[in-house]
Design an enzyme around this catalytic site. Structure first.
Site, PDB file in Angstrom:
ATOM      1  CG  HIS A  59      -1.881   0.778   1.426  1.00 63.81           C
ATOM      2  ND1 HIS A  59      -2.305   2.123   2.024  1.00 63.81           N
ATOM      3  CD2 HIS A  59      -3.268   1.323   0.161  1.00 63.81           C
ATOM      4  CE1 HIS A  59      -3.199   2.982   2.481  1.00 63.81           C
ATOM      5  NE2 HIS A  59      -3.456   2.609   0.875  1.00 63.81           N
ATOM      6  CG  HIS A 103      -3.055   8.344  -1.331  1.00 69.69           C
ATOM      7  ND1 HIS A 103      -3.633   9.093  -0.017  1.00 69.69           N
ATOM      8  CD2 HIS A 103      -3.495   8.050  -1.184  1.00 69.69           C
ATOM      9  CE1 HIS A 103      -4.986   8.898   0.316  1.00 69.69           C
ATOM     10  NE2 HIS A 103      -4.862   7.398  -0.033  1.00 69.69           N
TER      11      HIS A 103
END
Ligand code: CA
Length: 345
Positions: free
Chosen positions: A30, A72
């Protein structure tokens, strides 16, 4: 017994469409091995690949000149020194957006461990110290070259797991992120379901559009949960909070299955948690599997575990042994790899 086990593996292999690895749960790093190094930096990706993950994740946003970069958020002030490098370039809400800077400007920034936008404190205090060493932003192309380069030198086939961030918001800024990203992916050989990649997105309308309008032929994952994008407040371009958890209901999943190959729900959505009762899997994984959808929940973090699980080990047991997920996103992918290796013995 051994023959029976072999038969089951073969059955799994056939059910998975002939790909042996697809029957095994996958481990997705992640934002890279972000539990150890600043998220989405190439060192974080290198560490994850070194750990032995199956996929590394890329969140992608666009710059002012339309370059897809790995970040992100559409805002870049919580992971870079943009506010000190380019003072006065924030929008009216005080935030700095990647899309307001050219790639030539953004490449000058230094990246650090994520901090809270309000307090400036590290979001995960036990992780890599904020402001230490040197890290930079990079483009999607640089990341694809990096992963493919390391795959070549290691003789591996680590896949990419790319998230299209806020397509609706990007369109309101005059940019079509899906079209830009699909072109880059195709140029690097990521086109069909046989290629080692997934594309994920929270916006169901965009998931539909990828299939219906843009002719996307790769594996597609519908992210489900609360997310910070999509709703556009007229002129000031502040992203709003959205919630698409209704897609976890049987009718929602059936609709998703018409377009996507899998779902990416929050891991808390996969369990029924009632005070004083043992934690039980909810019907989500079973219902998704019945529709042929794989389930890759987010996010396993050894320093931020849901209370109901208690320990990371218990969380992984709940996910793999009890809920039966097909893979997980993890900030600490080495912990998941270690668990799966022990569980397979
Ligand atoms: Ca993501």
């Amino acid at each position: 017994m051994k023959i029976m086990k072999r038969g089951l593996i073969l059955l799994g292999w056939l059910l998975a469409g002939g790909s042996l690895s697809a029957a095994q749960p996958i481990v997705i790093a992640h934002r890279g091995a972000s539990g150890y190094l600043p998220e989405h930096t190439l060192p974080a990706k290198a560490l994850a690949i070194g750990f032995g993950v199956d996929f590394v994740e890329q969140d992608v946003v666009l710059t002012k000149d339309g370059v897809p970069i790995v970040s992100h958020d559409i805002e870049i002030d919580t992971v870079t020194d943009v506010a000190t490098r380019f003072p006065g370039r924030a929008r009216s809400n005080g935030r700095y957006y990647a899309i307001d800077f050219t790639w030539d400007e953004l490449r000058q920034l230094r990246v650090h461990e994520r901090v809270n936008a309000q307090t400036g404190e590290a979001v995960y205090p036990q992780r890599f110290p904020v402001g230490r060493s040197t890290f930079a932003l990079h483009t999607l192309e640089e990341e694809l070259q990096f992963v493919q380069g390391v795959n070549r030198s290691l003789g591996r086939n680590v896949g990419i797991y790319l998230e299209l961030k806020a397509p609706l918001w990007h369109r309101a800024q005059g940019r079509d992120i899906s079209v830009v990203v699909l072109e880059v992916l195709a140029r690097y050989g990521y086109v069909t379901k046989d290629d080692p990649f997934f594309v994920q997105c929270f916006e169901f309308e965009e998931v539909k559009r990828l299939r219906d309008e843009l002719g996307f032929r790769g594996r597609l994952v519908q992210l489900i949960g609360r997310y910070v994008e999509g709703e556009i407040h007229a002129q000031d371009a502040v992203a709003g909070r959205k919630d698409n958890t209704a897609l976890l209901q049987p009718e929602g999943l059936a609709e998703v299955a018409r377009y996507a190959d899998g779902i990416g729900p929050a891991l808390t959505a996969l369990f029924d948690v009632k005070k004083g009762k043992p934690v039980k899997p909810s019907a989500v994984v079973k219902n998704a599997h019945a529709l042929g959808l794989v389930v890759h929940p987010y996010t396993v973090r050894k320093d931020a575990q849901p209370k109901f699980a208690g320990t990371t080990e218990r969380m992984l047991e709940l996910l793999f042994r009890e809920a039966g997920v097909d893979g997980v996103f993890a900030d600490h992918p080495d912990v998941v790899l270690d668990y799966l290796q022990r569980a397979s013995r």
